[in-house]
Design an enzyme around this catalytic site. Structure first.
Site, PDB file in Angstrom:
ATOM      1  N   ASP A 127      33.864  45.746  30.286  1.00 32.78           N
ATOM      2  CA  ASP A 127      34.061  45.538  31.720  1.00 32.78           C
ATOM      3  C   ASP A 127      33.239  46.551  32.511  1.00 32.78           C
ATOM      4  O   ASP A 127      32.192  46.991  32.051  1.00 32.78           O
ATOM      5  CB  ASP A 127      35.565  45.643  32.038  1.00 32.78           C
ATOM      6  CG  ASP A 127      35.995  44.739  33.168  1.00 32.78           C
ATOM      7  OD1 ASP A 127      35.520  44.947  34.297  1.00 32.78           O
ATOM      8  OD2 ASP A 127      36.814  43.832  32.944  1.00 32.78           O
ATOM      9  N   SER A 185      39.180  36.724  35.913  1.00 33.23           N
ATOM     10  CA  SER A 185      39.156  38.099  35.409  1.00 33.23           C
ATOM     11  C   SER A 185      40.567  38.646  35.261  1.00 33.23           C
ATOM     12  O   SER A 185      40.821  39.503  34.417  1.00 33.23           O
ATOM     13  CB  SER A 185      38.372  39.003  36.365  1.00 33.23           C
ATOM     14  OG  SER A 185      36.988  38.888  36.172  1.00 33.23           O
ATOM     15  N   HIS A 206      37.284  46.929  39.024  1.00 34.39           N
ATOM     16  CA  HIS A 206      37.522  45.730  38.223  1.00 34.39           C
ATOM     17  C   HIS A 206      38.028  46.063  36.825  1.00 34.39           C
ATOM     18  O   HIS A 206      39.043  45.525  36.358  1.00 34.39           O
ATOM     19  CB  HIS A 206      36.227  44.925  38.147  1.00 34.39           C
ATOM     20  CG  HIS A 206      36.359  43.574  37.538  1.00 34.39           C
ATOM     21  ND1 HIS A 206      36.362  43.371  36.170  1.00 34.39           N
ATOM     22  CD2 HIS A 206      36.479  42.340  38.092  1.00 34.39           C
ATOM     23  CE1 HIS A 206      36.479  42.081  35.917  1.00 34.39           C
ATOM     24  NE2 HIS A 206      36.546  41.430  37.071  1.00 34.39           N
TER      25      HIS A 206
END
Length: 703
Positions: free
Chosen positions: A139, A495, A194
Site C-alpha cells: 500500500d 480499498s 490510505h
C-alpha cells in the site's frame, strides 16, 4: 495531390517513429517476467538479469539500467530499455513476458459489528494463533505511531518471520508492526493515509472513542486485532508502479507473511502474464499465501474490474447498516437531508445561496454554491450538489452535502422563489441503514474481461464510509486546500472492503492454520449472504457482488469446500491457450497441456459461462469436486434456486455421501435457460446436510 500529401505524411511519420524507437536515449522502464526461480543451486538470479541486459545493450556496465531484481520468490527484473531492446528481451529464451511499468491506483468501527464480529467475550477467538498470524499490506505505507498499531500486550514476533524493519529515518517498528519496506524512496511512513487506514481496518488494535471530529464515535478496531502487520510501501504521492508491486510481492512471500492485502488496481484488466498483481499473487498462492485484492473503483459499467485471476480473492464494496447524512436548513425553515461527512459546525448561521454551473469567484464569495455538476470554489462557504449516482457520503475541505434529485429540485425551487435565498449546513449525523448491504455505485463490475468463464468479483464486503486510522500528514478530503489533520478518518472504496476480507481470511486461518488459500477462499464464498440487485441492469447482478456478502462466522465451518492447487491453475491457463513452454517457465516444472481443458471446469466455488447467441436457449455443463471438511458420515442433498432466465438445473449425483473428513466427491451441473443481452441467466446450487448450506452461484451470459 491530397493522396501525395497523405503519402508524404505517412513516410515522414513512420520515419520519425523509427527514429524514436532506435533512439538510445528514449528508454522506458519495463518489467521482465521470467516465471518461477530455477531450482539449480548454482543459479544466481541477479547475475542472470545483468547478463541479459549486457547482451541486449552490448554494454558491460548496465548498473544504471537495472531498476529492480526479483530473486527471492520468483524470477524477473525491471530495467530501462529502448523499444528495440524490449523486443530483443521478449524474444529471449526463459522470458515469459515484457510489459510496461504501468501505474496502479489506490482504490480509495461499526463495520465489524455489522459483520457479526463483535467486540467482547461473546466473539470466538483463537488468540494464540491470531498473534502468530502476519498480514502483509502492499500500500502507501503506514503511520507507526498510531494507537491502532501499539504493541502493548504483544510478545516478540513469530519465529517464522524473516523480514526487516527498513522504514527510513525516524521510523520504528514494534511487536505489532513487525516489518516495513519501502520501494518509493520516500520511506515507509504513510504520507497519504490510505495504507494506515487499510492496515488498521484488517488488523488494528481496539481503540476507544475514535471518531472523525466527533462523527462516527466508537471503538475503531480491526477484524484480527491480535495479528501482526508488515507494511510494504509501493505508492508514493506520485504513483504506484508495477515494478514496485512485484518487488513487494517478492519480499513479502520470502519474509513469511501469511496473507497479503493489496488495495490497488490497474486502470484496465491486464493479461495475467502482464499483470503485476496477478503474477505476484500466483507465486504467493504456490507458497500457501492468499492474496486479497480490491475489485476496483471504476463504477457500475460491465467488465470494469481488473482483479480477475482465480488465485486472487477479488472484493467488491458494499455499505453497512450505519450511514452518514448532512442536513441542509433553508431560510424558509425547510430541512433537506443529503449525504456527506461534514465536520464543520456553522452554529446555525445562514449564508446566501447561489445556483448555477459556472461562476466568477467574486460572485460566490461568502456564499453557498448550488450546482448540478461537480464544482469547487476557493472562496465559497460551501457547496450543495445533486446526488443522482453516488449514494454515499463524501468528504470535502468545506461544508458540503449531496442531495437526492427530489430534494435538490426542492432547493432550486426555493432559490427561484425568493430574492434572498439562504441556507446553512448542520454537522453530519449517523443513521441506521435498513437496506444494507447493497453494492456501492463506484465498485467495479464483471464480467471477467480476461477469462470470460470465471465470475469476478468473488465477494462483497463493507467499503462505504469506513472509519479507521489515518496518517496525520494526509488530507482527509484528499484536497490540497484541506489543512485539517486527523488520527482517524472516514473513507470509501474497494480499498476499504479489501482489508475487511483480508481480516476475515486471517480470522478463519486462526481456527484452521493449515487450510490452503483455495480452501479459505471457498469457505468465504460458499457461506456468503445472498444479495440481490439494488438497481436494474446487467452489471448490477452477480457481476457486482459475486457470491454475495461476506459472513466470517459461517466461514469458519463451511462444511464442503472447492479445493484448487498449482496444477489446477496451470490447467486453467492451458484452457486459455497458454503454451506448454510458457507454463513451464511460470510453474518451474514441465507442463503438458492436454488440449481439452475448459476454463469453466476449473474447480472454482462459483460457476460461470459466456455463451454466443441472443434470445436463444442454451444448455451448459460444469464439473466440480468438493472436499468434506465438516463431519464424517454426512450426507448432502442438492437444492436449486432458479433466478432470472433459468429453466432447469440438473445435478448428478443429486446426493453426496461422505464417510470421512477430507473425502472428495465429484458432481456435474447441467444448466438450461434462455439468453438475454440485458441480464445474465443465473441460479444457486446449495448443498445442505441440515447444518451446513454450501452455496455456489451459477451465471450464464452473452454479450
Amino acid at each position: 495531390m491530397a493522396k501525395r500529401d497523405y503519402f508524404c505524411f505517412v513516410v515522414l511519420f513512420l520515419s520519425s517513429v523509427s527514429a524514436v524507437i532506435d533512439d538510445p536515449q528514449n528508454k522506458q522502464v519495463y518489467v521482465v517476467y521470467m516465471g518461477s526461480l530455477p531450482s539449480l543451486l548454482e543459479y544466481t538470479p541477479l547475475s542472470h538479469h545483468m547478463s541479459i541486459l549486457q547482451e541486449v545493450t552490448g554494454d558491460s556496465s548496465v548498473e544504471g539500467r537495472l531498476v529492480r531484481s526479483y530473486k527471492r520468490s520468483f524470477n524477473g527484473f525491471a530495467a530501462r530499455l529502448t523499444e528495440s531492446e524490449r523486443i530483443r528481451v521478449a524474444e529471449m529464451e526463459g522470458v515469459v513476458s515484457v510489459f510496461p511499468n504501468i501505474n496502479y491506483k489506490l482504490q480509495t468501527t461499526a463495520s465489524w459489528d455489522f459483520l457479526g464480529l463483535k467486540e467482547g467475550k461473546n466473539t470466538k477467538r483463537n488468540l494464540a494463533i491470531e498473534s502468530d498470524t502476519i498480514i502483509g499490506f502492499i500500500d502507501s505505507g503506514i503511520w507507526p505511531e498510531s494507537e491502532s498499531f501499539s504493541d502493548k500486550g504483544f510478545g516478540p514476533p513469530p519465529k517464522k518471520w524473516k523480514g526487516v524493519c527498513s522504514g527510513g529515518k525516524n521510523f520504528t517498528c514494534n511487536n505489532k508492526l513487525i516489518g516495513a519496506r519501502d520501494y518509493t524512496s520516500e520511506g515507509t511512513r504513510d504520507l497519504q493515509g490510505h495504507g494506515t487506514h487499510t492496515a488498521s481496518t484488517a488488523a488494528g488494535n481496539a481503540v476507544a472513542d475514535a471518531s472523525f471530529f466527533g462523527i462516527g464515535n466508537g471503538t475503531a478496531r480491526g477484524g484480527v486485532p491480535a495479528s501482526r502487520i508488515a507494511a510494504y510501501k509501493v505508492c508514493s504521492e506520485k504513483d504506484c508502479t508495477a515494478a514496485s508491486l512485484l518487488s513487494a510481492f517478492d519480499d513479502a512471500i520470502a519474509d513469511g507473511v501469511d496473507l497479503i492485502s493489496i488495495s490497488l488496481a490497474s486502470e484496465f484488466p491486464q493479461k495475467y502474464y502482464k499483470d503485476a498483481i496477478a503474477i505476484g499473487a500466483f507465486h504467493a498462492n504456490v507458497k500457501g499465501i492468499l492474496t486479497v485484492n480490491s475489485a476496483g473503483n471504476s463504477g457500475s459499467f460491465p467488465s470494469t474490474t481488473a482483479s480477475v485471476a482465480p488465485w486472487i480473492l477479488s472484493v467488491a464494496a458494499s455499505n453497512t447498516n450505519r450511514g452518514f447524512f448532512t442536513k441542509v436548513v433553508l431560510g424558509n425553515g425547510k430541512t433537506l437531508v443529503g449525504r456527506s461527512v461534514n465536520s464543520f459546525d456553522l452554529k446555525g448561521k445562514k449564508y446566501p445561496l447561489v445556483y448555477g454551473d459556472n461562476f466568477n469567484e467574486s460572485l460566490v464569495q461568502g456564499k453557498i454554491l448550488v450546482s448540478k455538476f461537480p464544482t469547487s470554489s476557493k472562496v465559497a462557504v460551501g457547496s450543495i450538489l445533486i446526488d443522482d449516482y453516488q449514494h454515499y457520503a463524501l468528504l470535502s475541505s468545506k461544508p458540503f452535502s449531496l442531495l437526492p434529485p427530489d430534494d435538490f429540485d426542492s432547493l432550486v425551487s426555493y432559490i427561484n422563489s425568493t430574492r434572498s435565498p439562504q441556507g446553512t449546513f448542520l454537522k453530519t449525523e449517523a443513521f441506521f441503514n435498513q437496506t444494507a448491504p447493497t453494492v456501492a455505485s463506484f465498485s467495479s463490475r464483471g464480467p471477467n474481461f480476461i477469462a470470460v468463464d470465471l465470475l469476478k468479483p468473488d465477494i462483497s464486503a463493507p467499503g462505504v464510509e469506513i472509519l479507521a486510522a489515518y496518517s496525520p500528514l494526509g488530507s482527509p478530503s484528499e484536497e490540497e486546500s484541506d489543512k485539517r489533520r486527523v488520527k482517524y478518518s472516514v473513507m470509501s472504496g474497494t480499498s476499504m472492503s479489501c482489508p475487511h476480507v483480508a481480516g476475515v481470511a486471517a480470522y478463519i486461518r486462526t481456527f484452521h492454520p493449515k487450510w490452503s488459500p483455495s480452501v479459505i477462499q471457498s469457505a468465504i464464498m460458499t457461506t456468503a449472504w445472498p444479495m440481490k440487485p439494488n438497481r436494474p441492469g446487467f452489471a448490477s447482478t452477480e457481476f457486482a457482488y459475486g457470491a454475495g456478502h461476506v459472513d466470517q462466522i459461517a466461514a469458519i465451518n463451511p462444511g464442503l469446500v472447492y479445493e484448487l492447487d498449482k496444477a489446477d491453475h496451470i490447467a486453467f491457463l492451458c484452457g486459455l491457450n497458454y503454451t506448454s513452454k510458457t507454463l513451464h517457465l511460470i510453474a518451474g516444472e514441465a507442463v503438458t497441456c492436454s488440449g481439452n481443458t475448459l476454463p469453466r471446469n476449473l474447480n472454482y466455488p462459483s460457476m460461470s459461462a459466456k455463451i454466443d447467441g441472443y434470445n436463444s436457449s442454451f444448455t451448459v455443463t460444469f464439473k466440480r469436486t468438493v472436499t468434506n471438511l465438516g463431519t464424517p458420515n454426512s450426507t448432502y442433498k442438492s437444492k436449486i434456486v432458479l433466478n432470472h432466465g433459468a429453466k432447469l438445473v440438473k445435478v448428478s449425483p443429486s446426493v453426496l455421501s461422505f464417510k470421512r473428513v477430507n473425502e472428495k466427491q465429484s458432481f456435474t451441473v447441467t444448466f438450461s435457460g434462455n439468453l438475454n443481452l440485458n441480464l445474465p441467466t443465473s441460479a444457486n446450487l446449495i448443498w445442505s446436510d441440515g447444518t451446513h448450506n454450501v452455496r455456489s452461484v451459477i451465471v450464464v451470459y452473452t454479450t
